[in-house]
Scaffold this motif. Structure first.
Motif, short mmCIF file in Angstrom:
data_model
loop_
_atom_site.label_atom_id
_atom_site.label_comp_id
_atom_site.label_asym_id
_atom_site.label_seq_id
_atom_site.Cartn_x
_atom_site.Cartn_y
_atom_site.Cartn_z
N ARG A 69 17.24 49.41 28.10
CA ARG A 69 16.94 48.20 28.57
C ARG A 69 16.36 47.09 29.05
O ARG A 69 16.70 45.42 29.58
CB ARG A 69 15.44 48.95 29.82
N ALA A 70 15.95 46.82 27.81
CA ALA A 70 15.58 45.34 27.69
C ALA A 70 17.14 44.06 27.75
O ALA A 70 17.27 43.04 27.59
CB ALA A 70 15.05 45.19 26.17
N LEU A 71 17.96 44.70 26.43
CA LEU A 71 19.41 44.74 26.09
C LEU A 71 19.90 43.80 27.57
O LEU A 71 21.17 43.54 27.84
CB LEU A 71 19.92 44.95 25.18
N ALA A 72 20.11 45.26 28.75
CA ALA A 72 20.21 44.90 29.86
C ALA A 72 20.14 44.15 30.26
O ALA A 72 20.73 43.96 31.48
CB ALA A 72 20.42 46.97 30.52
N SER A 73 18.81 44.06 30.51
CA SER A 73 18.55 42.95 31.44
C SER A 73 18.75 41.74 30.67
O SER A 73 17.51 39.88 31.52
CB SER A 73 16.87 43.45 31.91
N TYR A 74 18.56 41.09 29.48
CA TYR A 74 18.90 39.63 28.85
C TYR A 74 19.82 39.02 29.68
O TYR A 74 20.76 39.62 30.53
CB TYR A 74 18.68 40.49 27.24
N GLY A 75 18.94 37.94 30.18
CA GLY A 75 20.35 37.21 31.04
C GLY A 75 21.44 36.04 29.84
O GLY A 75 22.27 36.06 30.23
N GLY A 76 21.24 36.92 28.45
CA GLY A 76 22.77 35.68 27.90
C GLY A 76 23.24 37.14 27.35
O GLY A 76 23.31 38.08 27.89
N ALA A 77 24.17 36.50 26.57
CA ALA A 77 25.11 37.20 26.12
C ALA A 77 24.67 38.79 24.50
O ALA A 77 23.36 38.26 24.48
CB ALA A 77 26.11 36.61 25.73
N THR A 78 24.67 39.51 25.37
CA THR A 78 23.81 40.84 23.55
C THR A 78 25.34 42.07 22.91
O THR A 78 25.10 42.63 22.26
CB THR A 78 22.90 42.07 24.36
N ASP A 79 26.69 40.66 22.71
CA ASP A 79 27.68 41.76 22.49
C ASP A 79 27.71 42.15 20.99
O ASP A 79 27.98 42.34 20.48
CB ASP A 79 28.98 41.53 22.84
#
Length: 288
Positions: A69-79
């Motif tokens: 959930r935290a990664l999905a709601s982060y405003g930047g790239a997470t790939d």
């Protein structure tokens, strides 16, 4: 943040252990998510979790769901963020920990982690602890099968001695990329494993890397002699003793990547700063 190699990945030299966000005494959801976001803002690209990181009486996978959930709601790239999870342990209602490394359980655990993390393949899947009732090779074989099926990209082991590490290398070959053992200023009996990982090119991920480092030089096990040097160097540098401890760990081996835990944004920001704190030879000589 400076980076280090973890198998096929380049990750920040300091990772983040997300366990404190889900076990006893965990923060509320808002602060937990803010802590993960602070780690990402600070350049952390390795997040360590496990299906067994949940409070007694709760549901397995709390931490994995929270990280997702935290990664999905982060405003930047997470790939580019590597989420490493583990299977093979559980919790009891009284707060204890179980060990279960049979192939059937590990398969179910990995498939559950896949769903909770919402990924096609787990970037790094780790055997949480050898099961004394299951031949180690059988547990490793299950992880190899998961990798061959495309459900796991790379494999790690945790709480393993040198014999287990060599056995894992023999069974897993290039799939094996990391070892996660306890190592800190207070616990240093893992030096043979640390040296072997450097020899084999395996990432060494010390858990509880800040053991023995307190806010006060006089607090904690081991007495002031065990920690006063970390505090002395920290005061001279104008940083926290925790940063000095993590920088000291980084200086021990080029394959070491500490994964300090944190339940507050300011704590992980401070820890992440250790990646760019290079201690001098004189400072390292002061540290016990």
């Amino acid at each position: 943040m400076r980076t280090r190699t973890l198998g096929p990945y380049e990750v920040g030299a300091v990772g983040y252990g997300a366990m404190p966000l889900s076990i006893e005494g965990r923060p509320d959801e808002a602060r937990a998510v803010a802590t993960v976001h602070a780690a990402l803002d600070a350049g952390v690209t390795l997040i360590d979790t496990a299906d067994s990181y949940y409070a007694p009486g709760g549901e397995p996978g709390h931490n994995e769901l929270l990280v997702a959930r935290a990664l999905a709601s982060y405003g930047g790239a997470t790939d580019h963020v590597l989420v490493a999870t583990k299977g093979g342990r559980g919790r009891t209602d009284d707060g204890g920990w179980t060990v279960k490394g049979d192939p059937g359980h590990l398969r179910r655990a990995a498939e559950g982690s896949l769903k909770r993390l919402g990924v096609e393949a787990i970037g790094l899947y780790q055997l949480h602890k050898p099961d004394p009732d299951v031949p180690f090779a059988e547990s490793l074989g299950a992880l190899r099968e998961l990798a061959e099926e495309g459900k796991v990209r790379t494999v790690g082991i945790s709480n393993a001695d040198t014999g287990r590490i060599r056995e894992a290398e023999a069974v897993l070959g290039d799939l094996l990329v990391s070892v996660q053992n306890r190592y800190s200023p207070a616990v240093r009996d893992g030096e043979p494993e640390l040296r072997l990982c450097a020899e084999l090119g395996l990432a060494y991920l010390p858990w509880s890397p800040l053991g023995g480092i307190s806010r006060s030089a006089l607090d904690g096990p081991g007495g002031p002699e065990a920690r006063s040097a970390f505090h002395t160097v920290a005061e001279a540098r104008g940083v926290s003793p925790q940063q000095v401890a993590l920088a000291w760990l980084l200086a021990l081996s080029p394959t070491l990547i500490p994964i300090p835990g944190a339940s507050r944004p300011e704590s992980i920001r401070d820890s992440a700063g250790a990646a760019d704190l290079v201690l001098t030879g004189e400072e390292l000589a002061l540290l016990p």
